[in-house]
Design an enzyme around this catalytic site. Structure first.
Site, mmCIF file in Angstrom:
data_model
loop_
_atom_site.group_PDB
_atom_site.id
_atom_site.type_symbol
_atom_site.label_atom_id
_atom_site.label_comp_id
_atom_site.label_asym_id
_atom_site.label_seq_id
_atom_site.Cartn_x
_atom_site.Cartn_y
_atom_site.Cartn_z
ATOM 1 N N GLU A 39 0.828 -1.211 0.000
ATOM 2 C CA GLU A 39 0.000 0.000 0.000
ATOM 3 C C GLU A 39 0.856 1.253 0.000
ATOM 4 O OE1 GLU A 39 -4.054 1.958 1.640
ATOM 5 O OE2 GLU A 39 -3.611 -0.145 2.039
ATOM 6 N N THR A 40 1.982 1.224 0.690
ATOM 7 C CA THR A 40 2.876 2.379 0.702
ATOM 8 C C THR A 40 3.411 2.667 -0.693
ATOM 9 O OG1 THR A 40 3.505 1.970 3.005
ATOM 10 C CG2 THR A 40 5.020 3.304 1.681
#
Length: 116
Positions: A39-40
């Site tokens: 997700e980062t």
């Protein structure tokens, strides 16, 4: 989490993360840590794609964990699949130091104007 960025553009984001400190009680990389890395990386790519004055907000993530890692670093490569005005989608492939695939994830972010 110890995430380090190696490359970042609207098309591709690469980062790595240590296994140590990101494990489950069995001593292997926690699946949630893989999702955080995915997700980062996808969110950074989405934000770059969105451009100045806009933000990226994750709305959907899925991940398949193929194998485990118990030491060293894992590397994630996020590749843009779709980049529109309101949505951006990235595929994130996470591998170990032997270049074995550990996880395949997909992230979709909604792109919005910065709130006033």
């Amino acid at each position: 989490m110890g995430i380090e960025f190696m490359e970042a553009s609207a098309d591709r984001v690469v980062g790595r993360m240590p296994v140590k400190g990101n494990t489950q009680p069995y001593g292997i990389l926690h699946g949630g840590a893989s999702c955080v890395l995915a997700e980062t990386l996808g969110s950074v790519g989405s934000a770059i794609h969105a451009g100045e004055g806009r933000i990226a907000v994750g709305i959907e993530i899925n991940a398949t964990h193929h194998r485990s890692a118990s030491e060293g670093y894992v590397t994630g490569v996020a590749t843009r699949l779709h980049g529109g005005r309101s949505l951006a989608t990235f595929e994130i492939i996470i591998t170990d130091e032997q270049d074995r695939r550990l996880c395949t994830a997909r992230l979709t972010c909604m792109l919005r104007d910065v709130p006033k």
